[in-house]
Design an enzyme around this catalytic site. Structure first.
Site, mmCIF file in Angstrom:
data_model
loop_
_atom_site.group_PDB
_atom_site.id
_atom_site.type_symbol
_atom_site.label_atom_id
_atom_site.label_comp_id
_atom_site.label_asym_id
_atom_site.label_seq_id
_atom_site.Cartn_x
_atom_site.Cartn_y
_atom_site.Cartn_z
ATOM 1 C CG HIS A 1 80.690 51.002 65.307
ATOM 2 N ND1 HIS A 1 79.846 51.846 64.651
ATOM 3 C CD2 HIS A 1 81.874 51.082 64.647
ATOM 4 C CE1 HIS A 1 80.465 52.394 63.622
ATOM 5 N NE2 HIS A 1 81.695 51.959 63.603
HETATM 6 C C1 UD1 Z 1 86.366 49.336 62.245
HETATM 7 C C2 UD1 Z 1 86.934 50.687 61.845
HETATM 8 C C3 UD1 Z 1 85.870 51.754 62.016
HETATM 9 C C4 UD1 Z 1 84.613 51.383 61.263
HETATM 10 C C5 UD1 Z 1 84.151 49.993 61.652
HETATM 11 C C6 UD1 Z 1 82.993 49.582 60.781
HETATM 12 C C7 UD1 Z 1 89.331 51.096 62.225
HETATM 13 C C8 UD1 Z 1 90.324 51.764 63.086
HETATM 14 N N1 UD1 Z 1 88.069 51.056 62.680
HETATM 15 O O1 UD1 Z 1 86.046 49.406 63.614
HETATM 16 O O2 UD1 Z 1 86.357 52.979 61.508
HETATM 17 O O3 UD1 Z 1 83.619 52.320 61.578
HETATM 18 O O4 UD1 Z 1 85.212 49.055 61.460
HETATM 19 O O5 UD1 Z 1 82.180 48.644 61.393
HETATM 20 O O6 UD1 Z 1 89.662 50.624 61.173
HETATM 21 N N2 UD1 Z 1 84.976 42.000 65.657
HETATM 22 C C9 UD1 Z 1 84.335 40.781 65.488
HETATM 23 N N3 UD1 Z 1 84.103 40.361 64.221
HETATM 24 C C10 UD1 Z 1 84.468 41.058 63.133
HETATM 25 C C11 UD1 Z 1 85.129 42.278 63.304
HETATM 26 C C12 UD1 Z 1 85.373 42.745 64.583
HETATM 27 O O7 UD1 Z 1 83.981 40.118 66.446
HETATM 28 O O8 UD1 Z 1 84.223 40.611 62.012
HETATM 29 C C13 UD1 Z 1 85.198 42.499 67.038
HETATM 30 C C14 UD1 Z 1 86.513 42.015 67.642
HETATM 31 O O9 UD1 Z 1 86.313 41.853 69.015
HETATM 32 C C15 UD1 Z 1 87.431 43.209 67.408
HETATM 33 C C16 UD1 Z 1 86.493 44.395 67.514
HETATM 34 O O10 UD1 Z 1 85.260 43.931 66.996
HETATM 35 O O11 UD1 Z 1 88.474 43.257 68.341
HETATM 36 C C17 UD1 Z 1 86.947 45.617 66.742
HETATM 37 O O12 UD1 Z 1 87.168 45.316 65.368
HETATM 38 P P1 UD1 Z 1 88.095 46.285 64.455
HETATM 39 O O13 UD1 Z 1 88.031 45.885 63.039
HETATM 40 O O14 UD1 Z 1 89.432 46.442 65.060
HETATM 41 O O15 UD1 Z 1 87.415 47.688 64.614
HETATM 42 P P2 UD1 Z 1 85.898 48.092 64.475
HETATM 43 O O16 UD1 Z 1 85.437 48.553 65.821
HETATM 44 O O17 UD1 Z 1 85.135 47.042 63.779
HETATM 45 N N1 UDP Z 2 74.742 48.301 58.537
HETATM 46 C C1 UDP Z 2 74.210 47.025 58.284
HETATM 47 N N2 UDP Z 2 73.749 46.287 59.344
HETATM 48 C C2 UDP Z 2 73.789 46.738 60.628
HETATM 49 C C3 UDP Z 2 74.335 48.037 60.866
HETATM 50 C C4 UDP Z 2 74.798 48.778 59.805
HETATM 51 O O1 UDP Z 2 74.132 46.585 57.134
HETATM 52 O O2 UDP Z 2 73.353 46.026 61.532
HETATM 53 C C5 UDP Z 2 75.268 49.064 57.401
HETATM 54 C C6 UDP Z 2 74.640 50.433 57.234
HETATM 55 O O3 UDP Z 2 73.540 50.363 56.347
HETATM 56 C C7 UDP Z 2 75.785 51.266 56.667
HETATM 57 C C8 UDP Z 2 77.033 50.585 57.163
HETATM 58 O O4 UDP Z 2 76.633 49.319 57.668
HETATM 59 O O5 UDP Z 2 75.798 51.190 55.245
HETATM 60 C C9 UDP Z 2 77.685 51.389 58.258
HETATM 61 O O6 UDP Z 2 78.756 50.664 58.784
HETATM 62 P P1 UDP Z 2 79.363 50.912 60.224
HETATM 63 O O7 UDP Z 2 78.389 51.661 61.050
HETATM 64 O O8 UDP Z 2 79.841 49.598 60.706
HETATM 65 O O9 UDP Z 2 80.671 51.757 59.912
HETATM 66 P P2 UDP Z 2 80.962 53.325 59.663
HETATM 67 O O10 UDP Z 2 80.063 53.813 58.595
HETATM 68 O O11 UDP Z 2 80.793 54.027 60.961
HETATM 69 O O12 UDP Z 2 82.398 53.327 59.281
#
Ligand code: UD1
Ligand code: UDP
Length: 362
Positions: free
Chosen positions: A205
Protein backbone atom coordinates in the site's frame (compact mmCIF):
# COMPACT_ATOMS: atom_id res chain seq x y z
CA UNK A 1 -2.13 13.56 34.73
CA UNK A 2 -4.40 13.93 31.71
CA UNK A 3 -3.38 12.03 28.56
CA UNK A 4 -4.51 12.67 25.01
CA UNK A 5 -4.03 9.73 22.65
CA UNK A 6 -3.94 11.06 19.09
CA UNK A 7 -4.52 8.48 16.37
CA UNK A 8 -5.95 8.31 12.88
CA UNK A 9 -5.07 5.19 10.90
CA UNK A 10 -5.42 1.41 11.06
CA UNK A 11 -1.92 0.64 12.39
CA UNK A 12 -2.17 3.35 15.05
CA UNK A 13 -5.46 1.94 16.35
CA UNK A 14 -3.93 -1.55 16.56
CA UNK A 15 -0.61 -0.49 18.10
CA UNK A 16 -2.24 1.90 20.57
CA UNK A 17 -4.68 -0.76 21.78
CA UNK A 18 -2.33 -2.21 24.45
CA UNK A 19 -1.66 1.31 25.79
CA UNK A 20 -5.37 2.15 25.88
CA UNK A 21 -6.00 -1.11 27.76
CA UNK A 22 -3.34 -0.23 30.30
CA UNK A 23 -4.73 3.30 30.77
CA UNK A 24 -8.16 1.77 31.37
CA UNK A 25 -6.74 -0.83 33.75
CA UNK A 26 -5.10 1.90 35.86
CA UNK A 27 -8.17 4.18 35.58
CA UNK A 28 -6.01 6.99 34.19
CA UNK A 29 -7.54 10.20 32.92
CA UNK A 30 -7.23 9.85 29.13
CA UNK A 31 -9.17 10.45 25.95
CA UNK A 32 -8.78 9.50 22.31
CA UNK A 33 -8.55 12.18 19.66
CA UNK A 34 -9.14 10.64 16.23
CA UNK A 35 -8.06 12.71 13.23
CA UNK A 36 -10.22 10.71 10.81
CA UNK A 37 -7.28 10.08 8.47
CA UNK A 38 -8.77 6.60 7.98
CA UNK A 39 -12.55 6.54 7.91
CA UNK A 40 -13.82 3.58 5.84
CA UNK A 41 -15.47 1.05 8.16
CA UNK A 42 -12.91 -1.70 7.50
CA UNK A 43 -9.93 0.67 7.98
CA UNK A 44 -11.22 2.31 11.16
CA UNK A 45 -14.35 1.46 13.20
CA UNK A 46 -13.96 -2.27 12.73
CA UNK A 47 -10.76 -2.11 14.82
CA UNK A 48 -12.37 -0.10 17.62
CA UNK A 49 -15.14 -2.69 17.79
CA UNK A 50 -12.95 -5.78 17.56
CA UNK A 51 -10.33 -4.50 20.02
CA UNK A 52 -13.08 -3.18 22.32
CA UNK A 53 -11.58 0.28 22.47
CA UNK A 54 -13.49 3.20 23.96
CA UNK A 55 -15.04 5.63 21.49
CA UNK A 56 -12.87 8.53 20.41
CA UNK A 57 -13.97 11.58 22.40
CA UNK A 58 -13.23 13.77 19.37
CA UNK A 59 -13.12 12.90 15.68
CA UNK A 60 -11.86 15.58 13.32
CA UNK A 61 -13.10 13.67 10.24
CA UNK A 62 -10.20 15.08 8.24
CA UNK A 63 -10.34 12.33 5.61
CA UNK A 64 -8.08 12.06 2.57
CA UNK A 65 -6.23 14.81 0.74
CA UNK A 66 -2.78 15.99 -0.28
CA UNK A 67 -0.16 15.85 2.46
CA UNK A 68 -0.31 19.57 3.24
CA UNK A 69 -4.10 19.71 3.07
CA UNK A 70 -4.55 16.68 5.31
CA UNK A 71 -1.82 17.66 7.80
CA UNK A 72 -2.93 21.30 7.85
CA UNK A 73 -6.53 20.42 8.69
CA UNK A 74 -5.28 18.13 11.43
CA UNK A 75 -3.04 20.80 12.95
CA UNK A 76 -5.91 23.29 13.13
CA UNK A 77 -8.35 20.76 14.59
CA UNK A 78 -5.92 19.21 17.07
CA UNK A 79 -4.78 22.60 18.39
CA UNK A 80 -8.35 23.64 19.11
CA UNK A 81 -9.14 20.45 21.02
CA UNK A 82 -5.91 20.50 23.00
CA UNK A 83 -6.64 24.07 24.07
CA UNK A 84 -10.08 22.99 25.32
CA UNK A 85 -9.04 19.71 26.91
CA UNK A 86 -5.70 20.85 28.38
CA UNK A 87 -3.95 17.46 28.58
CA UNK A 88 -0.56 17.19 30.30
CA UNK A 89 0.78 14.91 27.62
CA UNK A 90 -0.07 13.95 24.05
CA UNK A 91 0.81 10.46 22.84
CA UNK A 92 1.37 9.69 19.16
CA UNK A 93 2.40 6.38 17.62
CA UNK A 94 4.36 5.66 14.45
CA UNK A 95 4.97 7.79 11.38
CA UNK A 96 1.75 8.91 9.68
CA UNK A 97 0.56 12.45 8.94
CA UNK A 98 -1.58 12.14 12.07
CA UNK A 99 1.60 11.64 14.10
CA UNK A 100 3.41 14.70 12.82
CA UNK A 101 0.29 16.84 13.21
CA UNK A 102 -0.35 15.63 16.77
CA UNK A 103 3.26 16.11 17.81
CA UNK A 104 3.65 19.56 16.25
CA UNK A 105 0.32 20.95 17.49
CA UNK A 106 1.08 19.80 21.05
CA UNK A 107 4.72 20.91 21.11
CA UNK A 108 3.77 24.42 19.92
CA UNK A 109 1.24 24.68 22.74
CA UNK A 110 3.93 23.66 25.23
CA UNK A 111 2.27 20.30 25.89
CA UNK A 112 4.63 17.36 26.33
CA UNK A 113 4.69 14.83 23.52
CA UNK A 114 5.36 11.12 23.96
CA UNK A 115 6.30 9.35 20.74
CA UNK A 116 5.66 5.63 20.69
CA UNK A 117 7.84 3.79 18.16
CA UNK A 118 10.51 6.49 18.17
CA UNK A 119 13.90 6.27 16.47
CA UNK A 120 12.96 4.30 13.35
CA UNK A 121 14.81 5.45 10.24
CA UNK A 122 14.79 4.26 6.64
CA UNK A 123 17.17 7.10 5.68
CA UNK A 124 14.97 7.60 2.63
CA UNK A 125 13.59 11.14 2.69
CA UNK A 126 11.39 10.40 -0.32
CA UNK A 127 9.08 8.48 1.99
CA UNK A 128 6.54 10.84 3.57
CA UNK A 129 6.76 8.67 6.69
CA UNK A 130 10.50 9.36 7.12
CA UNK A 131 9.86 13.11 7.35
CA UNK A 132 7.07 12.45 9.86
CA UNK A 133 9.30 10.21 12.00
CA UNK A 134 12.15 12.68 12.21
CA UNK A 135 9.90 15.65 12.98
CA UNK A 136 7.85 13.79 15.58
CA UNK A 137 10.98 12.54 17.35
CA UNK A 138 12.48 16.00 17.49
CA UNK A 139 9.26 17.52 18.95
CA UNK A 140 8.97 14.89 21.67
CA UNK A 141 9.84 14.98 25.37
CA UNK A 142 9.46 11.24 25.89
CA UNK A 143 10.69 8.88 23.17
CA UNK A 144 9.66 5.24 23.43
CA UNK A 145 12.19 3.40 21.30
CA UNK A 146 11.24 -0.20 20.50
CA UNK A 147 14.83 -1.49 20.42
CA UNK A 148 18.33 -0.58 21.52
CA UNK A 149 19.13 0.15 17.89
CA UNK A 150 16.41 2.81 17.66
CA UNK A 151 17.59 4.30 20.96
CA UNK A 152 21.10 4.68 19.55
CA UNK A 153 19.77 6.37 16.42
CA UNK A 154 18.03 8.98 18.58
CA UNK A 155 21.12 9.64 20.70
CA UNK A 156 23.20 9.96 17.55
CA UNK A 157 20.79 12.70 16.37
CA UNK A 158 21.48 14.65 19.55
CA UNK A 159 18.36 13.76 21.52
CA UNK A 160 19.21 13.70 25.20
CA UNK A 161 19.56 10.32 26.83
CA UNK A 162 17.12 11.04 29.65
CA UNK A 163 14.23 11.38 27.21
CA UNK A 164 14.71 7.99 25.52
CA UNK A 165 13.36 4.69 26.85
CA UNK A 166 13.67 1.24 25.28
CA UNK A 167 10.29 -0.42 25.74
CA UNK A 168 9.82 -2.95 22.93
CA UNK A 169 7.10 -2.45 20.34
CA UNK A 170 3.42 -2.62 21.27
CA UNK A 171 2.90 -4.67 18.09
CA UNK A 172 4.12 -7.66 20.14
CA UNK A 173 1.63 -6.92 22.93
CA UNK A 174 -1.18 -6.75 20.36
CA UNK A 175 -0.15 -10.09 18.84
CA UNK A 176 0.11 -11.71 22.29
CA UNK A 177 -3.29 -10.32 23.31
CA UNK A 178 -5.10 -11.37 20.15
CA UNK A 179 -3.52 -14.38 18.43
CA UNK A 180 -5.07 -17.04 20.66
CA UNK A 181 -8.49 -15.38 20.43
CA UNK A 182 -8.16 -15.25 16.65
CA UNK A 183 -7.34 -18.99 16.53
CA UNK A 184 -10.51 -19.77 18.46
CA UNK A 185 -12.98 -17.58 16.63
CA UNK A 186 -11.70 -16.91 13.11
CA UNK A 187 -12.92 -18.89 10.12
CA UNK A 188 -11.00 -16.82 7.60
CA UNK A 189 -9.35 -19.83 5.90
CA UNK A 190 -12.72 -21.46 5.22
CA UNK A 191 -14.10 -18.16 4.05
CA UNK A 192 -11.29 -17.64 1.54
CA UNK A 193 -10.93 -21.29 0.58
CA UNK A 194 -7.26 -21.60 1.62
CA UNK A 195 -5.45 -23.86 4.08
CA UNK A 196 -2.54 -23.16 6.41
CA UNK A 197 0.71 -23.36 4.43
CA UNK A 198 -0.79 -23.40 0.93
CA UNK A 199 -0.72 -19.65 0.32
CA UNK A 200 1.42 -16.54 0.33
CA UNK A 201 0.04 -13.44 2.05
CA UNK A 202 0.60 -10.07 0.39
CA UNK A 203 0.01 -6.50 1.53
CA UNK A 204 1.16 -3.56 -0.59
CA UNK A 205 0.00 0.00 0.00
CA UNK A 206 2.95 2.39 0.25
CA UNK A 207 2.64 5.59 -1.76
CA UNK A 208 6.04 5.10 -3.45
CA UNK A 209 4.94 1.64 -4.66
CA UNK A 210 1.27 1.86 -5.55
CA UNK A 211 1.29 5.41 -6.93
CA UNK A 212 4.03 4.44 -9.40
CA UNK A 213 2.84 2.33 -12.35
CA UNK A 214 6.24 0.73 -13.00
CA UNK A 215 6.78 -0.28 -9.39
CA UNK A 216 3.22 -1.47 -8.74
CA UNK A 217 3.21 -3.27 -12.11
CA UNK A 218 6.53 -4.93 -11.22
CA UNK A 219 5.12 -6.19 -7.94
CA UNK A 220 1.98 -7.59 -9.57
CA UNK A 221 4.08 -9.32 -12.25
CA UNK A 222 6.43 -10.73 -9.59
CA UNK A 223 3.45 -12.12 -7.65
CA UNK A 224 2.07 -13.74 -10.77
CA UNK A 225 5.44 -15.39 -11.60
CA UNK A 226 5.80 -16.54 -8.03
CA UNK A 227 2.33 -18.06 -8.02
CA UNK A 228 3.17 -20.00 -11.19
CA UNK A 229 6.57 -21.20 -10.00
CA UNK A 230 5.62 -22.07 -6.43
CA UNK A 231 2.14 -23.49 -7.04
CA UNK A 232 1.03 -21.57 -3.94
CA UNK A 233 -2.05 -19.36 -3.81
CA UNK A 234 -1.51 -15.63 -3.37
CA UNK A 235 -3.91 -13.77 -1.07
CA UNK A 236 -3.84 -9.97 -1.10
CA UNK A 237 -6.16 -8.06 1.27
CA UNK A 238 -5.95 -4.83 -0.64
CA UNK A 239 -5.69 -1.39 0.99
CA UNK A 240 -8.10 1.18 -0.52
CA UNK A 241 -5.23 3.29 -1.84
CA UNK A 242 -3.82 0.28 -3.73
CA UNK A 243 -7.26 -0.72 -5.03
CA UNK A 244 -7.76 2.77 -6.42
CA UNK A 245 -4.33 2.76 -8.10
CA UNK A 246 -4.79 -0.73 -9.54
CA UNK A 247 -7.82 0.61 -11.42
CA UNK A 248 -6.11 3.87 -12.42
CA UNK A 249 -3.19 1.94 -13.96
CA UNK A 250 -5.41 -0.82 -15.40
CA UNK A 251 -3.25 -3.51 -13.80
CA UNK A 252 -4.52 -7.10 -13.91
CA UNK A 253 -4.27 -9.15 -10.71
CA UNK A 254 -3.74 -12.42 -12.75
CA UNK A 255 -4.59 -15.18 -10.33
CA UNK A 256 -3.86 -13.12 -7.23
CA UNK A 257 -6.82 -13.36 -4.84
CA UNK A 258 -7.77 -9.76 -4.08
CA UNK A 259 -9.89 -9.46 -0.95
CA UNK A 260 -11.22 -6.52 1.02
CA UNK A 261 -9.03 -5.26 3.90
CA UNK A 262 -9.50 -7.75 6.74
CA UNK A 263 -10.37 -7.31 10.36
CA UNK A 264 -7.37 -7.66 12.70
CA UNK A 265 -8.17 -11.12 14.07
CA UNK A 266 -8.71 -12.59 10.60
CA UNK A 267 -5.56 -10.93 9.33
CA UNK A 268 -3.50 -12.32 12.23
CA UNK A 269 -4.89 -15.80 11.56
CA UNK A 270 -4.07 -15.58 7.87
CA UNK A 271 -0.63 -14.12 8.55
CA UNK A 272 0.40 -16.62 11.20
CA UNK A 273 -0.42 -19.57 8.90
CA UNK A 274 1.05 -18.18 5.66
CA UNK A 275 4.07 -19.89 4.06
CA UNK A 276 5.52 -16.48 3.43
CA UNK A 277 4.53 -12.83 3.71
CA UNK A 278 5.33 -10.31 0.97
CA UNK A 279 4.73 -6.74 2.06
CA UNK A 280 5.70 -3.09 2.09
CA UNK A 281 3.93 -2.50 5.42
CA UNK A 282 5.91 -1.61 8.50
CA UNK A 283 3.60 -3.34 10.95
CA UNK A 284 3.34 -6.48 8.86
CA UNK A 285 7.16 -6.82 8.69
CA UNK A 286 7.21 -6.72 12.48
CA UNK A 287 4.27 -9.09 13.01
CA UNK A 288 5.67 -11.67 10.59
CA UNK A 289 8.96 -11.57 12.48
CA UNK A 290 7.18 -11.94 15.84
CA UNK A 291 5.01 -14.85 14.60
CA UNK A 292 7.98 -16.56 12.90
CA UNK A 293 6.67 -16.28 9.36
CA UNK A 294 9.40 -15.45 6.82
CA UNK A 295 8.97 -12.09 5.12
CA UNK A 296 9.99 -10.53 1.81
CA UNK A 297 9.83 -6.74 1.85
CA UNK A 298 8.87 -5.13 -1.44
CA UNK A 299 11.02 -2.07 -0.88
CA UNK A 300 14.69 -1.08 -1.24
CA UNK A 301 15.06 -0.17 2.43
CA UNK A 302 13.41 -0.67 5.78
CA UNK A 303 13.22 1.25 9.03
CA UNK A 304 12.94 -2.15 10.71
CA UNK A 305 16.55 -3.42 10.14
CA UNK A 306 16.23 -5.68 13.20
CA UNK A 307 14.07 -8.01 11.07
CA UNK A 308 16.87 -8.29 8.48
CA UNK A 309 19.53 -8.82 11.12
CA UNK A 310 17.75 -11.77 12.74
CA UNK A 311 17.13 -13.34 9.31
CA UNK A 312 13.34 -12.97 9.36
CA UNK A 313 13.12 -10.58 6.41
CA UNK A 314 14.85 -9.72 3.13
CA UNK A 315 14.58 -6.67 0.88
CA UNK A 316 13.43 -7.48 -2.65
CA UNK A 317 12.42 -4.14 -4.16
CA UNK A 318 9.87 -4.28 -6.96
CA UNK A 319 11.63 -5.99 -9.89
CA UNK A 320 9.65 -9.19 -10.73
CA UNK A 321 12.54 -11.69 -10.97
CA UNK A 322 14.18 -10.36 -7.82
CA UNK A 323 10.87 -10.80 -5.98
CA UNK A 324 10.68 -14.44 -7.14
CA UNK A 325 14.31 -15.17 -6.21
CA UNK A 326 14.04 -13.59 -2.78
CA UNK A 327 10.76 -15.39 -2.11
CA UNK A 328 12.32 -18.75 -3.04
CA UNK A 329 15.22 -18.03 -0.72
CA UNK A 330 12.86 -17.32 2.18
CA UNK A 331 10.55 -20.25 1.37
CA UNK A 332 13.50 -22.57 1.97
CA UNK A 333 14.53 -20.85 5.17
CA UNK A 334 13.96 -22.13 8.69
CA UNK A 335 12.17 -19.78 11.02
CA UNK A 336 14.46 -20.04 14.04
CA UNK A 337 15.12 -16.41 14.85
CA UNK A 338 14.55 -14.49 18.09
CA UNK A 339 11.91 -11.76 18.11
CA UNK A 340 13.81 -8.46 18.52
CA UNK A 341 10.77 -6.33 19.40
CA UNK A 342 10.29 -7.13 23.07
CA UNK A 343 8.35 -9.33 25.44
CA UNK A 344 4.79 -8.12 24.81
CA UNK A 345 4.80 -5.74 27.79
CA UNK A 346 5.65 -2.54 25.94
CA UNK A 347 2.23 -0.98 26.71
CA UNK A 348 2.68 -1.45 30.45
CA UNK A 349 6.24 -0.12 30.34
CA UNK A 350 5.22 2.97 28.35
CA UNK A 351 2.37 3.84 30.71
CA UNK A 352 4.61 3.26 33.76
CA UNK A 353 7.25 5.60 32.36
CA UNK A 354 4.61 8.13 31.45
CA UNK A 355 3.14 8.26 34.93
CA UNK A 356 6.57 8.34 36.57
CA UNK A 357 8.36 10.83 34.34
CA UNK A 358 5.71 13.16 33.02
CA UNK A 359 6.20 15.80 35.70
CA UNK A 360 10.00 15.71 35.48
CA UNK A 361 10.91 15.91 31.79
CA UNK A 362 11.24 19.25 29.97
C1 UD1 B 1 -1.37 6.11 5.59
C2 UD1 B 1 0.01 6.52 6.08
C3 UD1 B 1 0.96 5.34 5.94
C4 UD1 B 1 0.40 4.13 6.65
C5 UD1 B 1 -1.00 3.83 6.17
C6 UD1 B 1 -1.59 2.71 6.99
C7 UD1 B 1 0.70 8.86 5.77
C8 UD1 B 1 1.53 9.78 4.97
N1 UD1 B 1 0.55 7.62 5.29
O1 UD1 B 1 -1.26 5.81 4.22
O2 UD1 B 1 2.20 5.68 6.53
O3 UD1 B 1 1.24 3.04 6.36
O4 UD1 B 1 -1.83 4.99 6.33
O5 UD1 B 1 -2.58 2.02 6.31
O6 UD1 B 1 0.21 9.23 6.80
N2 UD1 B 1 -8.61 5.61 1.75
C9 UD1 B 1 -9.90 5.11 1.83
N3 UD1 B 1 -10.42 4.91 3.07
C10 UD1 B 1 -9.75 5.17 4.20
C11 UD1 B 1 -8.45 5.70 4.11
C12 UD1 B 1 -7.89 5.91 2.87
O7 UD1 B 1 -10.54 4.85 0.83
O8 UD1 B 1 -10.28 4.96 5.29
C13 UD1 B 1 -8.01 5.80 0.40
C14 UD1 B 1 -8.31 7.17 -0.20
O9 UD1 B 1 -8.41 7.01 -1.58
C15 UD1 B 1 -7.04 7.94 0.12
C16 UD1 B 1 -5.96 6.88 0.06
O10 UD1 B 1 -6.59 5.70 0.52
O11 UD1 B 1 -6.82 8.99 -0.79
C17 UD1 B 1 -4.74 7.18 0.91
O12 UD1 B 1 -5.09 7.41 2.27
P1 UD1 B 1 -4.08 8.21 3.25
O13 UD1 B 1 -4.57 8.17 4.64
O14 UD1 B 1 -3.74 9.53 2.69
O15 UD1 B 1 -2.75 7.38 3.16
P2 UD1 B 1 -2.53 5.82 3.29
O16 UD1 B 1 -2.05 5.33 1.96
O17 UD1 B 1 -3.70 5.17 3.91
N1 UDP C 1 -3.91 -5.38 8.98
C1 UDP C 1 -5.25 -5.76 9.15
N2 UDP C 1 -5.97 -6.12 8.04
C2 UDP C 1 -5.45 -6.11 6.79
C3 UDP C 1 -4.09 -5.71 6.63
C4 UDP C 1 -3.36 -5.35 7.74
O1 UDP C 1 -5.76 -5.81 10.27
O2 UDP C 1 -6.15 -6.45 5.84
C5 UDP C 1 -3.16 -4.96 10.17
C6 UDP C 1 -1.89 -5.74 10.40
O3 UDP C 1 -2.13 -6.84 11.26
C7 UDP C 1 -0.96 -4.70 11.04
C8 UDP C 1 -1.47 -3.38 10.53
O4 UDP C 1 -2.74 -3.62 9.95
O5 UDP C 1 -1.12 -4.70 12.45
C9 UDP C 1 -0.54 -2.80 9.50
O6 UDP C 1 -1.11 -1.65 8.95
P1 UDP C 1 -0.71 -1.05 7.54
O7 UDP C 1 -0.03 -2.09 6.74
O8 UDP C 1 -1.93 -0.42 7.00
O9 UDP C 1 0.26 0.15 7.93
P2 UDP C 1 1.83 0.25 8.27
O10 UDP C 1 2.15 -0.71 9.35
O11 UDP C 1 2.58 0.03 7.01
O12 UDP C 1 1.97 1.68 8.69
Amino acid sequence: MRISIVLGTRPEIIKFSPIVRECEHLSLDFFILHTGQHYTYNMDRLFFEQLELPEAKHNLNVGSGSHAEQTGKMLIGIEKILQEEKPDVVLVEGDTNTVVAGALAAAKLGIKVGHVEAGLRSYDREMPEEINRVLADHCSSLLFAPTEKSRRILLHEGISENKVFVTGNTVVDAVCQNLEISKKICRVHDRLGVHGGDYLLVTVHRQENVDDKKRFGGIMKGLDLLREESGLKVVYPIHPRAMKQLKVFGLQPNGVMLVEPLDYLSFLQLESNARLVLTDSGGVQEEACVMKVPCVTLRENTERPETLEVGANVLAGTEPHKIVNMAKLMLNDRANWENPFGDGKAGTKIVDILTEKCGQIE
